[in-house]
Design a protein around this motif. Structure first.
Motif, short mmCIF file in Angstrom:
data_model
loop_
_atom_site.label_atom_id
_atom_site.label_comp_id
_atom_site.label_asym_id
_atom_site.label_seq_id
_atom_site.Cartn_x
_atom_site.Cartn_y
_atom_site.Cartn_z
N ASP A 64 0.84 -1.21 0.00
CA ASP A 64 0.00 0.00 0.00
C ASP A 64 0.87 1.25 0.00
O ASP A 64 0.60 2.20 -0.74
CB ASP A 64 -0.93 0.03 1.22
N ARG A 65 1.92 1.26 0.81
CA ARG A 65 2.85 2.41 0.86
C ARG A 65 3.53 2.60 -0.50
O ARG A 65 3.67 3.73 -0.97
CB ARG A 65 3.88 2.18 1.95
N LEU A 66 3.96 1.53 -1.12
CA LEU A 66 4.58 1.60 -2.44
C LEU A 66 3.63 2.24 -3.45
O LEU A 66 4.02 3.14 -4.20
CB LEU A 66 4.96 0.18 -2.91
N LEU A 67 2.38 1.81 -3.45
CA LEU A 67 1.41 2.34 -4.41
C LEU A 67 1.04 3.79 -4.12
O LEU A 67 0.74 4.55 -5.05
CB LEU A 67 0.16 1.45 -4.43
N LYS A 68 1.07 4.17 -2.85
CA LYS A 68 0.75 5.56 -2.48
C LYS A 68 1.91 6.50 -2.78
O LYS A 68 1.72 7.56 -3.38
CB LYS A 68 0.41 5.62 -0.99
N ASP A 69 3.12 6.10 -2.36
CA ASP A 69 4.28 6.99 -2.48
C ASP A 69 4.94 6.95 -3.85
O ASP A 69 5.61 7.91 -4.24
CB ASP A 69 5.33 6.63 -1.42
#
Length: 75
Positions: free
Chosen positions: A24-29
């Motif tokens: 999720d962090r990868l896709l957000k950032d």
């Protein structure tokens, strides 16, 4: 970086038992990396939980476009 599972998510490779919150962090950032990896199959990583067995600490590695790695997150 070898593990038992490989996927492509949002154009990034995901290798191994990478926690969903890290994806999720990868896709957000959207960092400029090739992908994420959790080498091996550490006990306690997603899908490797066993009742009565203590979870190992694990590092999720960011894989740069040149193949080098750095720590993306720790659990």
């Amino acid at each position: 970086m070898a593990s038992c599972h490989t996927a492509v998510v949002g154009g990034n490779v995901i290798e191994g038992h990478v926690p969903a919150s890290t994806i999720d962090r990868l896709l957000k950032d959207r960092p400029d990396i090739r992908g994420l990896a959790v080498p091996g199959m550490p006990m306690g990583s997603p899908g490797m939980e066993v009742a009565g067995v203590e979870a190992e600490s694990l590092e999720v590695l960011a894989i740069a476009h040149d193949g080098t790695t750095s720590v993306f997150s720790r659990y």
